[in-house]
Design an enzyme around this catalytic site. Sequence first.
Site, PDB file in Angstrom:
ATOM      1  N   ASP A 136      81.795  50.239  29.781  1.00  0.00           N
ATOM      2  CA  ASP A 136      80.878  49.152  30.128  1.00  0.00           C
ATOM      3  C   ASP A 136      80.732  48.144  28.999  1.00  0.00           C
ATOM      4  O   ASP A 136      79.641  47.702  28.671  1.00  0.00           O
ATOM      5  CB  ASP A 136      79.523  49.688  30.560  1.00  0.00           C
ATOM      6  N   HIS A 148      50.305  33.983   9.922  1.00  0.00           N
ATOM      7  CA  HIS A 148      50.376  35.440   9.793  1.00  0.00           C
ATOM      8  C   HIS A 148      50.501  35.931   8.347  1.00  0.00           C
ATOM      9  O   HIS A 148      50.244  37.097   8.063  1.00  0.00           O
ATOM     10  CB  HIS A 148      51.516  36.004  10.659  1.00  0.00           C
ATOM     11  N   HIS A 174      59.162  29.541   7.574  1.00  0.00           N
ATOM     12  CA  HIS A 174      59.265  30.895   8.137  1.00  0.00           C
ATOM     13  C   HIS A 174      58.210  31.115   9.221  1.00  0.00           C
ATOM     14  O   HIS A 174      58.568  31.487  10.360  1.00  0.00           O
ATOM     15  CB  HIS A 174      59.144  31.943   7.033  1.00  0.00           C
ATOM     16  N   ASP A 207      58.344  37.992  13.605  1.00  0.00           N
ATOM     17  CA  ASP A 207      58.472  37.901  12.146  1.00  0.00           C
ATOM     18  C   ASP A 207      59.715  38.657  11.678  1.00  0.00           C
ATOM     19  O   ASP A 207      60.508  38.165  10.872  1.00  0.00           O
ATOM     20  CB  ASP A 207      57.206  38.481  11.510  1.00  0.00           C
ATOM     21  N   GLU A 217      47.739  37.691   3.464  1.00  0.00           N
ATOM     22  CA  GLU A 217      48.512  38.573   2.585  1.00  0.00           C
ATOM     23  C   GLU A 217      49.067  37.850   1.364  1.00  0.00           C
ATOM     24  O   GLU A 217      49.084  38.405   0.262  1.00  0.00           O
ATOM     25  CB  GLU A 217      49.664  39.186   3.387  1.00  0.00           C
ATOM     26  N   ASP A 218      49.525  36.590   1.532  1.00  0.00           N
ATOM     27  CA  ASP A 218      50.282  35.918   0.469  1.00  0.00           C
ATOM     28  C   ASP A 218      49.595  34.721  -0.168  1.00  0.00           C
ATOM     29  O   ASP A 218      50.161  34.083  -1.047  1.00  0.00           O
ATOM     30  CB  ASP A 218      51.648  35.452   1.022  1.00  0.00           C
TER      31      ASP A 218
END
Length: 719
Positions: free
Chosen positions: A279, A92, A68, A159, A96-97
């Site tokens: 359009d 990233h 990911h 993300d 957090e994880d």
Amino acid sequence: MEIGGLTRLQSKIRTSRISREYGIDALAEHLEGYMPAPGIVQVRAAHAYGEKQHRGQFRKTGEPYIYHPLAVARILAEMRLDATTLMAAILHDVIEDTDSAYDEVARRFGTEVAHLVEGVSKLDKAQFHSRQEASAESFRKLMLAMTRDIRVILVKLADRMHNMRTLDGQNPRKRAQIARETLEIYAPIARRLGINSMRTELEEKGFANLYPRRYEVLLKASRSIAGDRRSLLREIEETLSRSVAAEGLTAAVRGRRKNLYSIYRKMREKHRRFLDVFDLYGVRIIVGSVDECYRVLGIVHHRYRPISDQFNDYIANPKLNGYQSLHTTVMARGGIKFEVQIRTREMDQIAEAGIAAHWQYKLGESAGRLGTLDAEEWLGHLADLHEDERDSVNFVDSLRMDLFPDEVYVFTPKGKIIRLSKGATCVDFAYAVHTELGNRCVAARVDGHLAPLNNKLESGQTVEIITAKHARPNAAWLHFLKTGKARAGVRNYLKHQRDDKAQELGERLLEKSLADLGLSLRRLSRADIDRGLAEMDEASLPALYSAIGLGRRLAPLVSRHFLSGDTPVASGKRAKPLAVQGTEGLVVEFAKCCHPVPGDAIHGQASVGRGLVVHRTGCAYSARRTASNDRVELTWDAHVAGEYEVELRVTAANKRGLLASLSARFADADANIENVNFPERGGALLTIRFLIGVRDRHHLANVIRRVRRIPEVESIERS
């Protein structure tokens, strides 16, 4: 056994394919096309660390979690972003994880990467009272980080893009929730920053997951007419290419299909059928200079008949996100309308990459003035909004309003252009110019004519704000404001006013409760005050006053915390009732159940969040709800002023012109009618309830006497 809806074999096959297409080697090979070798080495080092930290973690689709962040980095690499951004993309989720900390990331990869990673990381939900509060505060943190470094939001958008591409692993309810958030927040942010490549994909995938049936219907309908339109599109491309070349100009002419979400939104907003959206397909012409844009416009209008009211010059008047282009709609054969967009290569780069092009420029791309995009002005407004709006839920609401796609362009008296959200009012304009101008505005002149503050502005108007020295924002403005900055400005002013009034009221209530005990704040020792504040976990006396004034604490109970074992307490002594001045504003409320007015015997009831609620003595509702500790003895100040609402119940003969006669008597008595309703209709007698404004009981008695003199009136009484 299944893993996230896939068998183990399917999962292994999928993981192997993803490794070949999106693994670190594939990413490094792509980076060789624009990034120096030392940068690629840094990206590989970030991958090695991220892969180690995420080892053993799997996504709901079954593949190892590291794919990911690698996919997120690949999205940003396709935008040709720098090594620092790609390292942050790969890392990233580690704060957090995983058990990685900010300091560890900073030590290994530098504070710049660590700041980006920390900016994208969500806050711990355990710190908050509700999921909504946690989500709002995390989003606020992300937006603040974005104002400091735009690459934070680029990582977050990438993300979200990859999450939308792999949304099949989520259950239907979660899919819908993520898709709605994408359409309401992230796609509009991409639009506001001018990153068209991200916006279109986020909108398309958000639409498909939030409204799958509607998406399928539109997709089927667009495919059913694709054949005819595509052949016509190729014909127009060839015609325009030859015409432009005949004039000695070099241009790229290419057709495009509008994304289904844009079509759906136009159908819904303008109440059109699918076949009326002209359009669906269009043509984009890319040339070398601004002068050539206008020359090509003339060529297009010479070849095809233009629709006069469907032309926009976004070159002379760029959108808020810096987007520039000429848009014109023309009639092709068979009466079919096509939109043509004409722009330079630089404008096209801005349209696709938006503010991300600034970082391409830093890498040496020839991007001209891409570092001065108007989207950066919005980031400045966002920083102001963060300062003005301290409540995170309100901050997110204000941001949603600020993400409107349409704008109006208005002028100051000196000719400066102010760009606002569509539907913006004179107050929105005032706050856009300066917060102090918004706080003091009382009226406006629009094109030289007086206009109310809630007047909606239109493009091209010149607006002059009229101010008054003692004018103040009104809470009622929040009902019509359209920009986040204006809403935050009003809320911020009212909050400070409320805090000041709450402290003043709280101090008076505490002094009264202490006086009941024969004490006063002046007689308390510093040790008693500090001990009492510590027992109540309050930081200071002003904070305690505010809590009392807003009803979060009860003064009689608070006063007991300031007693020590050797503090003498007077027995049988009661302080004088607290005097209500009528100017306490938001922290003193006059009860709607009994409508007290000056001259009535009154008492107060402390109410959490509302402050002090004033009731008439004998009010049945108050008697049922007021505990002994909540009750505050009150009286009216000798200099009380203003108007106070009171309800009157009039029973009269049901004759023509009755309401006019009653209204005239109220006016004669200098009483303003706030509301009228008819609880009982029909028959010979009619009952009417009036809500009127009076100054005091004497004024009320005069009103009642005048109304009683009307022959048709049987009775009049105070409700």
